[in-house]
Design an enzyme around this catalytic site. Sequence first.
Site, PDB file in Angstrom:
ATOM      1  N   LYS A 112      39.731  32.731  54.101  1.00  0.00           N
ATOM      2  CA  LYS A 112      38.373  32.192  54.198  1.00  0.00           C
ATOM      3  C   LYS A 112      38.226  31.096  55.232  1.00  0.00           C
ATOM      4  O   LYS A 112      37.123  30.643  55.510  1.00  0.00           O
ATOM      5  CB  LYS A 112      37.922  31.647  52.829  1.00  0.00           C
ATOM      6  CG  LYS A 112      37.632  32.716  51.797  1.00  0.00           C
ATOM      7  CD  LYS A 112      36.833  32.108  50.652  1.00  0.00           C
ATOM      8  CE  LYS A 112      36.561  33.146  49.568  1.00  0.00           C
ATOM      9  NZ  LYS A 112      35.976  32.520  48.374  1.00  0.00           N
ATOM     10  N   LYS A 192      39.798  44.804  48.750  1.00  0.00           N
ATOM     11  CA  LYS A 192      39.223  44.852  47.407  1.00  0.00           C
ATOM     12  C   LYS A 192      37.701  44.745  47.436  1.00  0.00           C
ATOM     13  O   LYS A 192      37.128  44.125  48.348  1.00  0.00           O
ATOM     14  CB  LYS A 192      39.832  43.781  46.514  1.00  0.00           C
ATOM     15  CG  LYS A 192      39.410  42.373  46.827  1.00  0.00           C
ATOM     16  CD  LYS A 192      39.687  41.435  45.653  1.00  0.00           C
ATOM     17  CE  LYS A 192      38.952  40.130  45.883  1.00  0.00           C
ATOM     18  NZ  LYS A 192      38.844  39.264  44.736  1.00  0.00           N
ATOM     19  N   LYS A 195      32.216  40.531  46.117  1.00  0.00           N
ATOM     20  CA  LYS A 195      30.795  40.193  46.109  1.00  0.00           C
ATOM     21  C   LYS A 195      30.381  39.477  47.379  1.00  0.00           C
ATOM     22  O   LYS A 195      29.193  39.344  47.660  1.00  0.00           O
ATOM     23  CB  LYS A 195      30.403  39.425  44.850  1.00  0.00           C
ATOM     24  CG  LYS A 195      31.281  38.278  44.413  1.00  0.00           C
ATOM     25  CD  LYS A 195      30.660  37.681  43.138  1.00  0.00           C
ATOM     26  CE  LYS A 195      31.640  37.204  42.098  1.00  0.00           C
ATOM     27  NZ  LYS A 195      32.287  35.948  42.401  1.00  0.00           N
TER      28      LYS A 195
HETATM   29  P1  AMP Z   1      35.599  36.709  42.069  1.00  0.00           P
HETATM   30  O1  AMP Z   1      34.637  37.844  42.249  1.00  0.00           O
HETATM   31  O2  AMP Z   1      36.513  36.576  43.224  1.00  0.00           O
HETATM   32  O3  AMP Z   1      34.940  35.442  41.636  1.00  0.00           O
HETATM   33  O4  AMP Z   1      36.553  37.132  40.878  1.00  0.00           O
HETATM   34  C1  AMP Z   1      36.221  37.023  39.505  1.00  0.00           C
HETATM   35  C2  AMP Z   1      37.224  37.798  38.676  1.00  0.00           C
HETATM   36  O5  AMP Z   1      37.110  39.204  38.940  1.00  0.00           O
HETATM   37  C3  AMP Z   1      38.694  37.458  38.974  1.00  0.00           C
HETATM   38  O6  AMP Z   1      39.469  37.576  37.784  1.00  0.00           O
HETATM   39  C4  AMP Z   1      39.081  38.498  39.979  1.00  0.00           C
HETATM   40  O7  AMP Z   1      40.442  38.704  40.059  1.00  0.00           O
HETATM   41  C5  AMP Z   1      38.319  39.719  39.463  1.00  0.00           C
HETATM   42  N1  AMP Z   1      37.987  40.618  40.572  1.00  0.00           N
HETATM   43  C6  AMP Z   1      37.233  40.327  41.654  1.00  0.00           C
HETATM   44  N2  AMP Z   1      37.143  41.374  42.481  1.00  0.00           N
HETATM   45  C7  AMP Z   1      37.883  42.353  41.912  1.00  0.00           C
HETATM   46  C8  AMP Z   1      38.201  43.694  42.292  1.00  0.00           C
HETATM   47  N3  AMP Z   1      37.721  44.237  43.399  1.00  0.00           N
HETATM   48  N4  AMP Z   1      38.988  44.409  41.466  1.00  0.00           N
HETATM   49  C9  AMP Z   1      39.470  43.882  40.335  1.00  0.00           C
HETATM   50  N5  AMP Z   1      39.211  42.636  39.923  1.00  0.00           N
HETATM   51  C10 AMP Z   1      38.433  41.872  40.688  1.00  0.00           C
END
Ligand code: AMP
Length: 324
Positions: A112, A192, A195
Amino acid sequence: MRKRLFSAIQPSGTLHIGNYLGAIRNWVKLQYDYESFFCIVDLHAITVPQNPKELRKKTIEVAKIYLACGIDPKVSTIFIQSQVPQHAEMMWLLNTITKVSELKRMTQFKDKSEGKGVLAGLLNYPILMAADILLYDTNVVPVGEDQLQHVELTRTLARRFNSKFKNLLVEPKALIEKEGMRIMGLDDPSKKMSKSADSSYNYISLTDSDEIIKDKIKKAVTDSGKSIKYTDTKQAIKNLINIYALLDNAKPADIEEAYRRKGYAAFKTDLAEIVISFLKPLQGKMRSIEDAEVIKILNQGAEKAREIAQIKLSEVKKIIGLIV
Ligand code: AMP
Ligand code: TRP
């Protein structure tokens, strides 16, 4: 006494099926085995620019998603990070035992922080995460594998604090659920689902309409060749099969077999139906939850969290030599 669990999601962007399959879905099951704290980490979200109005809206939306997915406020504590000021204070204390080199090594920071004008918040982000976790004597932290490095740092800080001062901080363990752990982007299966992706064709948001879901799945990239095969050399189809399998409680091998002669188009049409029939009731539940009801749950959650966090914070401050 039940063991403690802590996890969190940032109220930035729209939560997608990766967040559900990689995180929230596991939380719903785990909340009955652990005393659980599910946080909405708005202070983490502001480490990248946020529109204030949107941020408020998203924060409430994440709370509604938690509830609609099955996090039970009678069983678990749901709260907003910034409503428990102990987190920011604990972060400062931990910040005094964290090495800059440790922070610079974090993959998420490296990803980032390209370009100039990197903000301190982005660098210090994992210390705040450690504060979140350590304030609650957390035993387990269910997260996707991308967060493993941050949990490791949290463990390092706990050990460092304990050996420098006194055994006050519990060393948490990351809980990684294998299958759901990494849902990849629909437009680029080498990264991955995220968002903060540039294109909305990267993810299926939990609030997407039926038409949008159909369109996104139709346009999802596929691998060369026509066969539906679950293998590492076909990342795109493997990812779509994973989503299918997780939402339909099916085995990848059975899906492969079922579509052996049918091809991509039929597979994608069915996958869209499966995603829609999963999201429909969830979206219905979200709409049925009033803002006032969520705010009440969040206030009660914050009150409980503040009580617990303050006890730990005071102990930590005393041991460091601060006058409490
Ligand atoms: P974030 O969207 O980065 O705030 O992640 C929130 C939670 O969702 C964390 O536990 C991440 O590891 C999980 N997470 C985010 N994106 C993915 C993805 N593409 N696949 C699986 N888990 C995800
Ligand atoms: N950094 C995590 C993410 O982006 C969110 C998070 C903040 C978190 N504090 C946490 C996750 C504490 C687990 C525990 O996914």
